[in-house]
Motif scaffolding. Structure first.
Motif, PDB file in Angstrom:
ATOM      1  N   ILE A 187      33.776  38.652  35.729  1.00 25.41           N
ATOM      2  CA  ILE A 187      35.451  38.242  36.822  1.00 25.41           C
ATOM      3  C   ILE A 187      34.886  38.144  37.515  1.00 25.41           C
ATOM      4  CG2 ILE A 187      37.634  39.009  37.114  1.00 25.41           C
ATOM      5  CD1 ILE A 187      37.869  38.696  34.564  1.00 25.41           C
ATOM      6  N   THR A 188      33.967  38.586  37.895  1.00 28.38           N
ATOM      7  CA  THR A 188      33.570  39.364  39.488  1.00 28.38           C
ATOM      8  C   THR A 188      32.763  38.300  40.094  1.00 28.38           C
ATOM      9  OG1 THR A 188      32.245  40.588  39.060  1.00 28.38           O
ATOM     10  CG2 THR A 188      34.560  41.810  39.571  1.00 28.38           C
ATOM     11  N   SER A 189      32.239  37.236  39.652  1.00 28.40           N
ATOM     12  CA  SER A 189      31.064  36.006  39.536  1.00 28.40           C
ATOM     13  C   SER A 189      31.691  35.210  40.388  1.00 28.40           C
ATOM     14  CB  SER A 189      30.096  35.636  38.652  1.00 28.40           C
ATOM     15  OG  SER A 189      29.176  36.687  37.997  1.00 28.40           O
ATOM     16  N   PRO A 190      31.391  34.701  41.136  1.00 29.94           N
ATOM     17  CA  PRO A 190      32.257  32.966  42.158  1.00 29.94           C
ATOM     18  C   PRO A 190      32.488  31.870  41.021  1.00 29.94           C
ATOM     19  CG  PRO A 190      30.053  33.361  42.546  1.00 29.94           C
ATOM     20  CD  PRO A 190      30.273  34.703  41.994  1.00 29.94           C
ATOM     21  N   SER A 215      45.913  37.602  33.416  1.00 27.48           N
ATOM     22  CA  SER A 215      47.131  38.708  33.350  1.00 27.48           C
ATOM     23  C   SER A 215      46.419  39.603  33.111  1.00 27.48           C
ATOM     24  CB  SER A 215      47.990  38.302  32.388  1.00 27.48           C
ATOM     25  OG  SER A 215      47.374  37.868  31.192  1.00 27.48           O
ATOM     26  N   LEU A 216      45.434  39.841  32.685  1.00 24.10           N
ATOM     27  CA  LEU A 216      44.407  40.756  31.819  1.00 24.10           C
ATOM     28  C   LEU A 216      43.975  42.111  32.746  1.00 24.10           C
ATOM     29  CD1 LEU A 216      42.016  41.537  30.087  1.00 24.10           C
ATOM     30  CD2 LEU A 216      40.781  40.873  31.959  1.00 24.10           C
ATOM     31  N   ARG A 217      43.913  41.193  34.430  1.00 22.54           N
ATOM     32  CA  ARG A 217      43.666  42.329  35.662  1.00 22.54           C
ATOM     33  C   ARG A 217      44.927  42.946  36.073  1.00 22.54           C
ATOM     34  NH1 ARG A 217      40.840  37.780  38.290  1.00 22.54           N
ATOM     35  NH2 ARG A 217      40.076  36.550  37.323  1.00 22.54           N
ATOM     36  N   TRP A 218      45.374  42.283  35.957  1.00 23.62           N
ATOM     37  CA  TRP A 218      47.368  42.600  35.683  1.00 23.62           C
ATOM     38  C   TRP A 218      46.822  44.259  35.531  1.00 23.62           C
ATOM     39  CZ3 TRP A 218      46.137  38.948  38.520  1.00 23.62           C
ATOM     40  CH2 TRP A 218      47.342  38.192  39.763  1.00 23.62           C
ATOM     41  N   ARG A 219      46.708  44.757  33.956  1.00 24.63           N
ATOM     42  CA  ARG A 219      46.941  44.985  33.155  1.00 24.63           C
ATOM     43  C   ARG A 219      46.427  45.949  33.100  1.00 24.63           C
ATOM     44  NH1 ARG A 219      46.853  43.046  28.306  1.00 24.63           N
ATOM     45  NH2 ARG A 219      47.072  40.967  28.741  1.00 24.63           N
ATOM     46  N   ALA A 220      45.015  45.488  32.939  1.00 24.77           N
ATOM     47  CA  ALA A 220      43.224  46.196  32.420  1.00 24.77           C
ATOM     48  C   ALA A 220      43.340  47.737  33.924  1.00 24.77           C
ATOM     49  CB  ALA A 220      42.505  45.427  33.602  1.00 24.77           C
ATOM     50  N   THR A 263      38.906  52.136  40.510  1.00 21.64           N
ATOM     51  CA  THR A 263      39.490  50.903  40.747  1.00 21.64           C
ATOM     52  C   THR A 263      39.967  50.514  42.085  1.00 21.64           C
ATOM     53  OG1 THR A 263      41.207  53.129  39.274  1.00 21.64           O
ATOM     54  CG2 THR A 263      42.565  51.478  40.946  1.00 21.64           C
ATOM     55  N   THR A 264      39.299  52.035  43.302  1.00 23.07           N
ATOM     56  CA  THR A 264      39.854  50.907  44.505  1.00 23.07           C
ATOM     57  C   THR A 264      38.439  49.932  44.361  1.00 23.07           C
ATOM     58  OG1 THR A 264      40.066  53.038  45.008  1.00 23.07           O
ATOM     59  CG2 THR A 264      39.307  51.170  47.031  1.00 23.07           C
ATOM     60  N   MET A 265      37.411  49.855  43.871  1.00 21.19           N
ATOM     61  CA  MET A 265      36.287  49.745  44.270  1.00 21.19           C
ATOM     62  C   MET A 265      36.522  48.134  43.365  1.00 21.19           C
ATOM     63  SD  MET A 265      32.725  51.823  43.589  1.00 21.19           S
ATOM     64  CE  MET A 265      31.716  51.902  45.035  1.00 21.19           C
ATOM     65  N   ARG A 266      37.166  48.111  42.229  1.00 24.59           N
ATOM     66  CA  ARG A 266      37.442  46.976  41.513  1.00 24.59           C
ATOM     67  C   ARG A 266      38.352  46.179  42.400  1.00 24.59           C
ATOM     68  NH1 ARG A 266      38.311  49.295  34.601  1.00 24.59           N
ATOM     69  NH2 ARG A 266      36.238  49.287  34.622  1.00 24.59           N
ATOM     70  N   CYS A 280      37.489  42.581  43.506  1.00 23.64           N
ATOM     71  CA  CYS A 280      38.380  41.026  42.764  1.00 23.64           C
ATOM     72  C   CYS A 280      38.863  41.788  41.494  1.00 23.64           C
ATOM     73  CB  CYS A 280      38.089  39.793  43.162  1.00 23.64           C
ATOM     74  SG  CYS A 280      38.031  39.385  45.039  1.00 23.64           S
ATOM     75  N   PHE A 281      38.427  42.394  40.754  1.00 25.75           N
ATOM     76  CA  PHE A 281      38.370  42.368  39.757  1.00 25.75           C
ATOM     77  C   PHE A 281      39.979  42.341  39.420  1.00 25.75           C
ATOM     78  CE2 PHE A 281      38.068  45.104  35.895  1.00 25.75           C
ATOM     79  CZ  PHE A 281      37.937  44.178  34.700  1.00 25.75           C
TER      80      PHE A 281
END
Ligand SMILES: Nc1ncnc2c1ncn2[C@@H]1O[C@H](COP(=O)(O)OP(=O)(O)OP(=O)(O)O)[C@@H](O)[C@H]1O
Ligand SMILES: [Mg+2]
Lengths: 315, 254
Positions: free
Chosen positions: B101-104, B249-254, A42-45, A49-50
């Motif tokens: 998502i973690t790519s620029p 918003s996926l990331r808010w919930r993920a 979780t911290t890594m994500r 910026c995931f």
């Protein structure tokens, strides 16, 4: 280089990461430890910026993960817990795709694909479909994609999981080689690995930070109650020696480790904050035995880890 | 722009290295071939009748091409869920979404690239119909304009369903669920104008406006009405916008 300040991540009904703060200097290799479900992934994500933190701030190379995520993403190479692979691609094709995603292209990228294939030992499967690779090879390809754009910061979630012993060593060497130019955070469950390649350790347990320190300090700090290794010669009856040692002031426990001919080795634990070495030596000499060895025993990281995470649970 | 291209390329490739593309192309070829055959057969039968004095002169465009294009629309109701179901659901299941998502690269670039990929796949399938219809051009001289506008209409209509399907696929990890829901929504949007058959209140009119078929009619007659184009383009844009938002918003919930 990496700064985490008061970061929390809450899921409905439970907190995965609870108010964690730590910093990582440029060029350091930091081991991220914690039992299963501690909140490492979780911290890594959050750092990659995931997902955004529920509260608190984190920054990489001075850029905030929330407000300047593009800048952060450009500087990070990330190996997630499960390598993010497309089964229908060939290895070289996949690495090229990732390179493109990271903004690389042309000859530059082609050279780089060769380089990282070499580095991560996937050159021999360049033209194989990812779906046909063994787990270990998939992990290697995952590592290769993380370093393809030569990022300043590497975040590796259990980089050596699923690798064979030889490959584990090679991966550790690879990581050590990257240290210095790159800032690296890696999570792992293999504690000797941390001792070998990390300068600093961050330990979390149930979402809370329980320790962040250099390897040395951490093991020293745990030596609040000292453990001393002692070997005595000249008394074949180990029980007699043990009895004598137990009567020395400040000793909490004496454990017989080894008896051999006329010598026996003990491990002696002191009470908290007591220095008993001089008293032990005197006791042995006064009894007329020979003192062969007297040395502090440092706790292994494994013990430190168990002790730290255990106190957290009972607290 | 480059990023969109990268994603698009990956999508198109992944369709064509998997059996999905070939299965869809084959099924489509058979079904649409059958429909074309029936339409032509029916036309021949009726036109013999016409020569015998029943009814007026018949027109290939009206009697063959238009029904074929309408049928194509029905087939695409089944095809589109199969094209879109894996779009995001698969990336979420396998964890590759973490790489994207973690790519620029920006969220809308991911969404647009994927949608364009799906649209390309759909266009490839549609073009099989052109092969069927080309027979008519070899042996006759129908008006080509309705064919061209129908094709454009099909692409726009497909684009709408693909963008809605993409959104649905983004809300779940389960491909089957994504496919089924997309099929349901497509079918509803297809049949909204049936309300006007027995109702004429405001709701019926709104629903009829939202119906995909009613906007396709003019295209099938060779007419490009900006009203319809605007409708399709806004549905596409809305779908893509919602997909982008749900990716965020996926990331808010993920
Ligand atoms: N999507 C989610 N919804 C709810 N809870 C979650 C979600 N993802 C993770 N968690 C919870 O957050 C906590 C931390 O999980 P995390 O994956 O960060 O642990 P970890 O330290 O990486 O563990 P491991 O060593 O097993 O990889 C766990 O209790 C987990 O159940
Ligand atoms: Mg984890």
């Amino acid at each position: 280089m990496i700064k985490v300040e008061g970061v929390s991540k809450r899921y409905p009904g439970h907190t995965a990461v609870d108010n964690i703060s730590f910093e990582v200097e440029k060029g350091q290799v930091v081991g991220f430890l914690g039992p299963n479900g501690a909140g490492k992934t979780t911290t890594m994500r959050i750092l990659t910026c995931f997902m955004p933190p529920s509260s608190g701030t984190a920054s990489v190379a001075g850029f905030d993960v929330m407000d300047q995520s593009m800048e952060v993403k450009r500087r990070i190479g990330y190996l997630p817990e499960t390598p993010p692979l497309y089964p229908e691609m060939e290895v070289a094709e996949y690495l090229t795709f990732v390179g493109n995603l990271k903004g690389m292209g042309g000859n530059n990228l082609r050279k780089r694909v060769d380089e990282v294939s070499e580095k991560c030992n996937v050159g021999d499967v360049r033209n194989k479909l990812v779906s046909k690779l063994s787990k270990g090879y998939k992990q290697r390809v995952g590592l290769a994609q993380a370093i393809i754009h030569n990022p300043e910061v590497l975040i590796l979630d259990e980089p050596t999981s699923g690798l064979d012993p030889k490959q584990i060593l090679e991966t550790r060497d690879l990581i050590k080689g990257l240290a210095g130019d790159h800032t690296i955070i890696l999570s792992t469950h293999i504690l000797p690995e941390v001792e070998q390649i990390c300068e600093r350790v961050v330990i979390i347990s149930r979402g809370k930070l329980v320790a962040t320190d250099s390897m040395e300090n951490l093991t020293n700090r745990m030596r609040g109650s000292e453990v001393i290794g002692l070997t005595v010669e000249g008394q074949p009856e180990s029980g007699v020696v043990q009895e004598k040692l137990e009567r020395v002031a400040g000793v909490s426990r004496v454990i017989l480790k080894l008896t051999q001919d006329s010598s026996c080795a003990f491990e002696i634990e002191s009470l908290q904050g007591r220095n008993i070495r001089a008293d032990l030596a005197r006791a042995v000499v006064e009894a007329g035995w020979n003192l062969i060895e007297l040395r502090p025993v440092s706790m292994s990281l494994e013990e430190v880890f168990l002790q730290l995470t255990a106190t957290e649970v009972s607290a | 722009m480059n990023n969109i291209l990268t994603i698009w390329q990956k999508e198109v490739k992944s369709y064509f290295v998997s059996p999905i593309a070939y299965a869809l192309l084959t099924i489509y070829a058979i079904v649409s071939g059958f429909f074309s055959y029936v339409a032509v057969g029916y036309f021949l039968d009726r036109s013999i009748g016409a020569q015998a004095g029943r009814g007026g002169p018949m027109d290939v465009n009206e009697w063959v091409i238009r029904p074929v294009m309408m049928n194509v629309g029905v087939i695409s109701l089944f095809l589109i869920p199969m094209i879109t179901m894996r779009l995001f659901a698969e990336e979420k299941r396998s964890g590759t979404i973490e790489l994207l998502i973690t790519s620029p690269i920006r969220d809308y670039e991911i969404v647009l690239g994927k949608w364009l990929g799906a649209l390309t796949m759909y266009a490839c399938i549609l073009s099989l119909t052109l092969v069927n219809l080309s027979v008519l051009f070899i042996f006759g001289s129908p008006d080509w304009r309705p064919v061209a506008t129908s094709f454009l209409g099909m692409l726009l209509q497909g684009g709408c369903l693909l963008s809605i399907g993409g959104f649905i696929s983004n809300t779940t990890k389960n491909q089957i669920l994504a496919g089924a829901a997309t099929f349901g929504v497509s079918l509803l949007m297809w049949t909204f104008d049936w309300f006007t058959g027995f109702k004429s209140d405001a709701w019926a009119k709104v629903l009829a406006y939202l119906s995909l078929t009613s906007h396709f009619e003019p295209f099938s007659k060779g007419v490009i009405d900006s009203k319809d184009v605007i409708f399709y383009v806004s549905v596409i844009a809305l779908g893509l916008f919602l997909t982008t938002r749900s990716l965020e918003s996926l990331r808010w919930r993920a």
